[in-house]
Design an enzyme around this catalytic site. Sequence first.
Site, PDB file in Angstrom:
ATOM      1  CG  ASP A  66      -0.165  -0.179   2.521  1.00 28.78           C
ATOM      2  OD1 ASP A  66       0.812  -0.227   2.497  1.00 28.78           O
ATOM      3  OD2 ASP A  66      -0.978  -0.440   3.580  1.00 28.78           O
ATOM      4  CG  ASN A 136      -9.769   0.094  10.759  1.00 24.67           C
ATOM      5  OD1 ASN A 136      -8.825  -0.571  10.682  1.00 24.67           O
ATOM      6  ND2 ASN A 136     -10.117   0.993  10.185  1.00 24.67           N
ATOM      7  CG  HIS A 138      -6.557  -1.049   8.211  1.00 24.20           C
ATOM      8  ND1 HIS A 138      -6.337   0.335   8.349  1.00 24.20           N
ATOM      9  CD2 HIS A 138      -5.313  -1.597   8.699  1.00 24.20           C
ATOM     10  CE1 HIS A 138      -5.233   0.659   8.638  1.00 24.20           C
ATOM     11  NE2 HIS A 138      -4.389  -0.531   8.877  1.00 24.20           N
ATOM     12  CD  GLU A 143      -8.647   2.092   6.512  1.00 27.88           C
ATOM     13  OE1 GLU A 143      -8.959   1.480   7.422  1.00 27.88           O
ATOM     14  OE2 GLU A 143      -7.826   3.121   6.562  1.00 27.88           O
TER      15      GLU A 143
HETATM   16  C1  F6R Z   1       0.899  -0.824   6.357  1.00 34.02           C
HETATM   17  C2  F6R Z   1      -0.480  -1.882   6.566  1.00 34.02           C
HETATM   18  C3  F6R Z   1      -1.230  -1.679   7.514  1.00 34.02           C
HETATM   19  C4  F6R Z   1      -0.682  -2.003   8.914  1.00 34.02           C
HETATM   20  C5  F6R Z   1      -1.487  -1.996  10.057  1.00 34.02           C
HETATM   21  C6  F6R Z   1      -0.901  -2.392  11.415  1.00 34.02           C
HETATM   22  O1  F6R Z   1       1.533  -1.196   5.146  1.00 34.02           O
HETATM   23  O2  F6R Z   1      -0.448  -2.662   5.781  1.00 34.02           O
HETATM   24  O3  F6R Z   1      -2.297  -2.423   7.433  1.00 34.02           O
HETATM   25  O4  F6R Z   1      -0.246  -3.444   8.986  1.00 34.02           O
HETATM   26  O5  F6R Z   1      -2.129  -0.824  10.140  1.00 34.02           O
HETATM   27  O6  F6R Z   1       0.090  -1.520  11.633  1.00 34.02           O
HETATM   28  P1  F6R Z   1       1.243  -1.436  12.814  1.00 34.02           P
HETATM   29  O7  F6R Z   1       1.861  -2.881  12.520  1.00 34.02           O
HETATM   30  O8  F6R Z   1       1.890  -0.202  12.748  1.00 34.02           O
HETATM   31  O9  F6R Z   1       0.320  -1.706  14.179  1.00 34.02           O
END
Ligand code: F6R
Length: 241
Positions: A66, A136, A138, A143
Amino acid sequence: MRLLRSTTEGFDEAVADVLAGAIAERPGAVLLLATGNTPIGGFRVLARRAAEGAVDVSAVRVVQLDEYVGVPDDDRRSLYGWLEREFLAPLGIPAERVTRFDVAAPEDVASSCRAVDAAIAGLGGVDLALLGVGPNGHLGFNEPPSPADAPTREVPLAPASIVSNAVYWGGEDQVPRTAVTVGMAPILAARQIALVVRGAHKRAILRQTLEGPETADVPASLVRRAARLTVVADGAALGDD
Ligand code: F6R
């Protein structure tokens, strides 16, 4: 599902084990990689093992999961910049073995999403999608609600994601409002999905992911449909006391 229950101290080694396992199974493995806090320690362990000669990443291919829209390449906060600093450079993986979104200019968004999907197909699909989960639910920037057939696309960031990313951007008003993400459909088509989850703040969403209904409202819950699912979680996330 394979659950790799780790201690907090052993978490990064467990994440590296999953990556190293996929590379051992197929030296030219196609890795679809999340950025963020959860996998970063595992990436460092993998880089150390590669430097010691214990893992050979010379044929590994990487696909970016992403990216924020409209953030130039040289901005340290771009997710590609993060991936380069934390994974590609330490492991010596050159740009020609990386598939990335090129969305610094908003008019490139749709064609870049199509190009990433075409590149994944051209690589023969993803061997391992290593994913974190947002509070949430995602996955990448899929999302809620994101159904299982959601394609690679531009998405508005959910309010919860804007809040959780504000710390990196110097305030909520600075966080980009849209991002691109590899969609649920290409994620779920990966030959293996590894969900990496650490910390008590992820306990509720991990429970919903693994035990709640499989629903677009919790995109992470849809990973239970994966061909092969590995969950790496520490005791805090699993609710062990
Ligand atoms: C970022 C991504 C997000 C994160 C998620 C958890 O490339 O894919 O979906 O994996 O927001 O983030 P952390 O690991 O920072 O808690």
